[in-house]
Design a protein around this motif. Structure first.
Motif, PDB file in Angstrom:
ATOM      1  N   LYS A  36       1.034  -0.978  -0.145  1.00  0.00           N
ATOM      2  CA  LYS A  36       0.407  -0.306   0.124  1.00  0.00           C
ATOM      3  C   LYS A  36       0.725   1.270   0.033  1.00  0.00           C
ATOM      4  O   LYS A  36       0.325   2.368   0.026  1.00  0.00           O
ATOM      5  CB  LYS A  36      -0.737   0.236   1.372  1.00  0.00           C
ATOM      6  CG  LYS A  36      -2.227  -1.095   1.124  1.00  0.00           C
ATOM      7  CD  LYS A  36      -3.040  -0.576   2.531  1.00  0.00           C
ATOM      8  CE  LYS A  36      -3.752  -2.399   1.854  1.00  0.00           C
ATOM      9  NZ  LYS A  36      -4.571  -1.863   1.015  1.00  0.00           N
ATOM     10  N   THR A  37       2.023   0.751   0.347  1.00  0.00           N
ATOM     11  CA  THR A  37       3.078   2.237   0.319  1.00  0.00           C
ATOM     12  C   THR A  37       4.502   2.241  -0.426  1.00  0.00           C
ATOM     13  O   THR A  37       4.727   3.461  -0.747  1.00  0.00           O
ATOM     14  CB  THR A  37       3.362   2.630   1.739  1.00  0.00           C
ATOM     15  OG1 THR A  37       4.018   1.284   2.375  1.00  0.00           O
ATOM     16  CG2 THR A  37       2.150   3.025   3.062  1.00  0.00           C
ATOM     17  N   GLU A  38       5.041   1.673  -1.057  1.00  0.00           N
ATOM     18  CA  GLU A  38       5.945   1.167  -1.763  1.00  0.00           C
ATOM     19  C   GLU A  38       5.857   0.428  -2.965  1.00  0.00           C
ATOM     20  O   GLU A  38       6.716  -0.202  -3.289  1.00  0.00           O
ATOM     21  CB  GLU A  38       6.908   0.421  -0.886  1.00  0.00           C
ATOM     22  CG  GLU A  38       7.728   1.032   0.788  1.00  0.00           C
ATOM     23  CD  GLU A  38       7.969  -0.264   1.360  1.00  0.00           C
ATOM     24  OE1 GLU A  38       8.666  -1.543   0.895  1.00  0.00           O
ATOM     25  OE2 GLU A  38       8.057   0.021   2.242  1.00  0.00           O
ATOM     26  N   GLY A  39       4.819   1.211  -3.515  1.00  0.00           N
ATOM     27  CA  GLY A  39       4.986   0.961  -4.871  1.00  0.00           C
ATOM     28  C   GLY A  39       5.811   1.764  -5.908  1.00  0.00           C
ATOM     29  O   GLY A  39       6.766   1.680  -6.235  1.00  0.00           O
ATOM     30  N   ALA A  40       5.378   1.740  -7.262  1.00  0.00           N
ATOM     31  CA  ALA A  40       6.418   1.690  -8.587  1.00  0.00           C
ATOM     32  C   ALA A  40       5.819   3.132  -9.338  1.00  0.00           C
ATOM     33  O   ALA A  40       4.542   3.337  -9.684  1.00  0.00           O
ATOM     34  CB  ALA A  40       6.387   0.967  -9.438  1.00  0.00           C
ATOM     35  N   LEU A  41       6.696   3.814  -9.826  1.00  0.00           N
ATOM     36  CA  LEU A  41       6.211   4.803  -9.978  1.00  0.00           C
ATOM     37  C   LEU A  41       5.831   6.004  -9.528  1.00  0.00           C
ATOM     38  O   LEU A  41       5.260   6.396  -8.192  1.00  0.00           O
ATOM     39  CB  LEU A  41       6.101   4.606 -11.817  1.00  0.00           C
ATOM     40  CG  LEU A  41       6.835   4.096 -12.649  1.00  0.00           C
ATOM     41  CD1 LEU A  41       6.567   3.352 -13.915  1.00  0.00           C
ATOM     42  CD2 LEU A  41       8.382   4.640 -12.800  1.00  0.00           C
ATOM     43  N   TRP A  42       4.499   6.031 -10.204  1.00  0.00           N
ATOM     44  CA  TRP A  42       3.531   7.280  -9.853  1.00  0.00           C
ATOM     45  C   TRP A  42       1.730   6.299  -9.245  1.00  0.00           C
ATOM     46  O   TRP A  42       1.238   6.606  -8.964  1.00  0.00           O
ATOM     47  CB  TRP A  42       2.425   8.539 -10.988  1.00  0.00           C
ATOM     48  CG  TRP A  42       1.804   7.417 -11.925  1.00  0.00           C
ATOM     49  CD1 TRP A  42       0.664   6.929 -12.123  1.00  0.00           C
ATOM     50  CD2 TRP A  42       2.722   7.126 -13.714  1.00  0.00           C
ATOM     51  NE1 TRP A  42       0.298   6.518 -13.565  1.00  0.00           N
ATOM     52  CE2 TRP A  42       1.520   6.645 -13.496  1.00  0.00           C
ATOM     53  CE3 TRP A  42       3.925   7.519 -13.411  1.00  0.00           C
ATOM     54  CZ2 TRP A  42       2.061   6.084 -15.255  1.00  0.00           C
ATOM     55  CZ3 TRP A  42       4.049   7.177 -15.017  1.00  0.00           C
ATOM     56  CH2 TRP A  42       3.510   6.488 -15.618  1.00  0.00           C
ATOM     57  N   PRO A 110      -5.845  -5.502  -8.726  1.00  0.00           N
ATOM     58  CA  PRO A 110      -5.243  -4.601  -8.282  1.00  0.00           C
ATOM     59  C   PRO A 110      -4.026  -4.106  -8.770  1.00  0.00           C
ATOM     60  O   PRO A 110      -3.462  -4.988 -10.167  1.00  0.00           O
ATOM     61  CB  PRO A 110      -4.034  -5.149  -7.489  1.00  0.00           C
ATOM     62  CG  PRO A 110      -5.039  -6.583  -6.733  1.00  0.00           C
ATOM     63  CD  PRO A 110      -5.604  -7.047  -8.129  1.00  0.00           C
ATOM     64  N   GLN A 111      -3.254  -2.880  -9.042  1.00  0.00           N
ATOM     65  CA  GLN A 111      -2.337  -3.003  -9.258  1.00  0.00           C
ATOM     66  C   GLN A 111      -0.671  -3.196 -10.137  1.00  0.00           C
ATOM     67  O   GLN A 111      -0.486  -3.279 -11.034  1.00  0.00           O
ATOM     68  CB  GLN A 111      -1.835  -0.790  -9.193  1.00  0.00           C
ATOM     69  CG  GLN A 111      -3.185   0.167  -9.392  1.00  0.00           C
ATOM     70  CD  GLN A 111      -3.422   0.537 -11.279  1.00  0.00           C
ATOM     71  OE1 GLN A 111      -2.814   0.048 -12.146  1.00  0.00           O
ATOM     72  NE2 GLN A 111      -4.399   0.931 -11.112  1.00  0.00           N
ATOM     73  N   GLY A 112      -0.836  -3.765  -8.904  1.00  0.00           N
ATOM     74  CA  GLY A 112       0.155  -4.841  -9.137  1.00  0.00           C
ATOM     75  C   GLY A 112       0.737  -6.100  -9.677  1.00  0.00           C
ATOM     76  O   GLY A 112       1.304  -5.957  -9.839  1.00  0.00           O
ATOM     77  N   VAL A 113      -1.160  -5.834 -10.395  1.00  0.00           N
ATOM     78  CA  VAL A 113      -1.186  -7.309 -11.382  1.00  0.00           C
ATOM     79  C   VAL A 113      -0.582  -6.115 -12.266  1.00  0.00           C
ATOM     80  O   VAL A 113       0.283  -6.936 -13.482  1.00  0.00           O
ATOM     81  CB  VAL A 113      -2.436  -7.699 -10.978  1.00  0.00           C
ATOM     82  CG1 VAL A 113      -2.747  -9.005 -12.537  1.00  0.00           C
ATOM     83  CG2 VAL A 113      -2.840  -8.392  -9.785  1.00  0.00           C
ATOM     84  N   PHE A 114      -1.304  -5.649 -12.730  1.00  0.00           N
ATOM     85  CA  PHE A 114      -0.622  -4.799 -14.189  1.00  0.00           C
ATOM     86  C   PHE A 114       0.915  -4.507 -14.170  1.00  0.00           C
ATOM     87  O   PHE A 114       1.258  -3.950 -15.278  1.00  0.00           O
ATOM     88  CB  PHE A 114      -1.576  -3.197 -14.148  1.00  0.00           C
ATOM     89  CG  PHE A 114      -2.911  -3.840 -14.866  1.00  0.00           C
ATOM     90  CD1 PHE A 114      -3.545  -4.064 -15.798  1.00  0.00           C
ATOM     91  CD2 PHE A 114      -4.069  -3.233 -13.626  1.00  0.00           C
ATOM     92  CE1 PHE A 114      -4.868  -4.712 -15.896  1.00  0.00           C
ATOM     93  CE2 PHE A 114      -5.308  -4.080 -13.526  1.00  0.00           C
ATOM     94  CZ  PHE A 114      -5.863  -4.967 -14.963  1.00  0.00           C
TER      95      PHE A 114
END
Length: 138
Positions: A36-42, A110-114
């Motif tokens: 939830k806090t350490e994503g990628a790019l934007w 979820p965005q993580g899958v994309f």
């Protein structure tokens, strides 16, 4: 032979689906709060979805939430165009239309899958282009 065209996707499909399902569960799991806090790019929150319900975009928290799903869909269509070219019209059409038809369902992931899908399809597209290059066949 025509079956050789389908052999690679049939071998890769179970791996792709398994990875996608595992990533979906990791993104939903409370055991991994860093998602939830350490994503990628934007994309700070990799657990957020691009859509909620049928065609209701998640633009309240993140106006860029649909960027990765759109990127993935475009890469899938591009890869089909490069891989099939002018051959196998019906198969190419099916592979190009399928991502558009399944978008209302897949965009709820979820965005993580994309992040995984976009990376995977980028490498697949580059690999297809490399295999078509004349230097590859020397």
């Amino acid at each position: 032979p025509p079956w050789k065209t389908l052999l690679s996707p049939l071998v890769q499909l179970p791996i792709f689906v398994s990875m996608s399902m595992a990533l979906r569960e990791i993104c939903r799991s409370p055991e991994h709060p860093e998602i939830k806090t350490e994503g990628a790019l934007w994309f700070v929150d990799l657990s957020e979805r691009a859509m909620y319900g049928f065609l209701r975009w998640n633009t309240d928290d993140n106006p860029w939430a649909a960027a990765l799903p759109f990127c993935t869909t475009a890469l899938m269509i591009l890869n089909a165009e490069i891989a099939f070219g002018a051959n196998a019209f019906w198969l190419k059409t099916l592979v190009q239309v399928l991502p558009i038809l399944t978008a209302p369902f897949t965009y709820q992931l979820p965005q993580g899958v994309f992040v995984y899908w976009t990376t995977s399809f980028t490498f697949t597209t580059l690999q297809t282009l490399a295999h078509r290059h004349p230097l590859w066949h020397k």
